[in-house]
Motif scaffolding. Sequence first.
Motif, short mmCIF file in Angstrom:
data_model
loop_
_atom_site.label_atom_id
_atom_site.label_comp_id
_atom_site.label_asym_id
_atom_site.label_seq_id
_atom_site.Cartn_x
_atom_site.Cartn_y
_atom_site.Cartn_z
N PHE A 46 1.66 10.14 -4.59
CA PHE A 46 2.56 11.22 -4.20
C PHE A 46 3.75 11.40 -5.13
O PHE A 46 4.42 12.42 -5.12
CB PHE A 46 3.06 10.99 -2.77
CG PHE A 46 1.96 10.98 -1.74
CD1 PHE A 46 1.30 12.15 -1.42
CD2 PHE A 46 1.58 9.81 -1.12
CE1 PHE A 46 0.29 12.16 -0.48
CE2 PHE A 46 0.56 9.80 -0.18
CZ PHE A 46 -0.09 10.98 0.13
N HIS A 47 4.06 10.37 -5.92
CA HIS A 47 5.18 10.43 -6.86
C HIS A 47 6.48 10.80 -6.16
O HIS A 47 7.20 11.70 -6.58
CB HIS A 47 4.87 11.42 -7.99
CG HIS A 47 3.58 11.16 -8.68
ND1 HIS A 47 3.37 10.04 -9.47
CD2 HIS A 47 2.40 11.84 -8.66
CE1 HIS A 47 2.13 10.07 -9.94
NE2 HIS A 47 1.53 11.13 -9.46
N TRP A 64 8.07 8.42 6.17
CA TRP A 64 8.61 9.36 7.15
C TRP A 64 7.62 10.48 7.45
O TRP A 64 7.43 10.88 8.60
CB TRP A 64 9.92 9.94 6.64
CG TRP A 64 10.54 10.96 7.55
CD1 TRP A 64 10.81 12.26 7.27
CD2 TRP A 64 10.95 10.76 8.92
NE1 TRP A 64 11.35 12.89 8.35
CE2 TRP A 64 11.46 11.99 9.38
CE3 TRP A 64 10.94 9.67 9.77
CZ2 TRP A 64 11.95 12.14 10.68
CZ3 TRP A 64 11.42 9.84 11.07
CH2 TRP A 64 11.93 11.05 11.50
N GLU A 65 6.96 11.01 6.41
CA GLU A 65 5.97 12.06 6.63
C GLU A 65 4.80 11.57 7.46
O GLU A 65 4.20 12.34 8.21
CB GLU A 65 5.48 12.58 5.28
CG GLU A 65 6.53 13.38 4.52
CD GLU A 65 6.07 13.79 3.14
OE1 GLU A 65 4.91 13.45 2.78
OE2 GLU A 65 6.85 14.42 2.41
N ALA A 66 4.48 10.28 7.33
CA ALA A 66 3.36 9.73 8.09
C ALA A 66 3.71 9.47 9.55
O ALA A 66 2.91 9.72 10.45
CB ALA A 66 2.88 8.43 7.43
N VAL A 67 4.93 8.99 9.80
CA VAL A 67 5.30 8.58 11.16
C VAL A 67 5.95 9.69 11.97
O VAL A 67 5.94 9.64 13.21
CB VAL A 67 6.23 7.36 11.14
CG1 VAL A 67 5.59 6.21 10.39
CG2 VAL A 67 7.59 7.69 10.53
N LYS A 109 0.83 -1.20 0.00
CA LYS A 109 0.00 0.00 0.00
C LYS A 109 0.86 1.25 0.00
O LYS A 109 0.57 2.23 -0.71
CB LYS A 109 -0.94 -0.01 1.21
CG LYS A 109 -2.02 -1.09 1.12
CD LYS A 109 -2.86 -1.13 2.38
CE LYS A 109 -3.91 -2.24 2.29
NZ LYS A 109 -4.70 -2.36 3.54
N PHE A 110 1.94 1.25 0.79
CA PHE A 110 2.85 2.38 0.79
C PHE A 110 3.50 2.54 -0.59
O PHE A 110 3.69 3.66 -1.08
CB PHE A 110 3.94 2.20 1.85
CG PHE A 110 3.55 2.74 3.20
CD1 PHE A 110 3.32 4.09 3.38
CD2 PHE A 110 3.43 1.89 4.29
CE1 PHE A 110 2.96 4.60 4.62
CE2 PHE A 110 3.08 2.39 5.54
CZ PHE A 110 2.85 3.75 5.71
N SER A 111 3.85 1.43 -1.21
CA SER A 111 4.46 1.49 -2.55
C SER A 111 3.49 2.07 -3.56
O SER A 111 3.87 2.87 -4.43
CB SER A 111 4.89 0.09 -2.98
OG SER A 111 5.89 -0.43 -2.13
#
Length: 297
Positions: free
Chosen positions: A226-227, A235-238, A217-219
């Motif tokens: 987000f490209h 990193w932006e999420a955590v 899902k992150f991939s």
Amino acid sequence: MAVLETVLNHRGAVLLTCCKSLPGNYPLSISFDSDFWEDSVTFPENAQGEALPTEDFNAKYERIIERIKALAVNLGTYMWEIGDLLTEADADFNVQNLGIPSYMLIGTHPPNFWKQMSDTVGLSVASLKLYANVARAFPSDKRFKELTWSHHLVAHIYEDREKYLRKCVDAGMEEWGKPNTIRWLEKYIEEQENCVLLPVEARRSVTIDLPLSMMRKFSDLARHKFHKPVKEVVWEAVQPALEAYLEKKAYEISMHLFEYYDGETWPFGYEAKRKLADLGWKHRADKQALVSIRRIA
């Protein structure tokens, strides 16, 4: 075929593209009706900034279409050329790129360039956009002749794409005498992108095992939404959650050990403990003095 003309306003901004009917079929012909547009001029410039008469403008489009049709018969050999032609056509013929203000398009139905290109050429919109995106990511002077188009496809969405392809070539030549495979490149990029790097002054990496379903899902988010690299999305999420967790622990530990927290000091290390202990004693003394003053009053 139709002759395209562009109508400019008094400031020279493109307002519309109108068409005059000629024999044949020209899929990108569009028309707008208005009493405000009077003077017609030929289409100003192509993607390279060269002025093109109306006839040449139409002829160029027809040549691109015919060439892509011919190349599409053998896609595996001509992906680069197809991508270059699509990039050029997108810049010159896509009405969305002509700078027409959105309020001028109210009530109109400007053509969908990629849909019409797909219908004309016979390839899917997704495929056409993919060929164009790879060509944009790797202009002719940035392509690795030692690697296949598919190598470039794997790397084209990443900021460090050239570095990854150079590593694929150099590592393979050193070990095998030939560039590494696409599978090797995919694995290498995944390793690099999934390693979160902190700022240079405090760089450390932490490897966290994620469930495969979550990683996929992150991939997908990184590639299609987000490209940007997976590591940046993660990193932006955590980061906000980690900062909140550390702030909470700093408060709990400081209050437990020193009954005081200044809102910024991490409560470990000799100097930090001494600082918080001194501030804690002062805080308790000030608090006690305030209670005494209230009692006296």
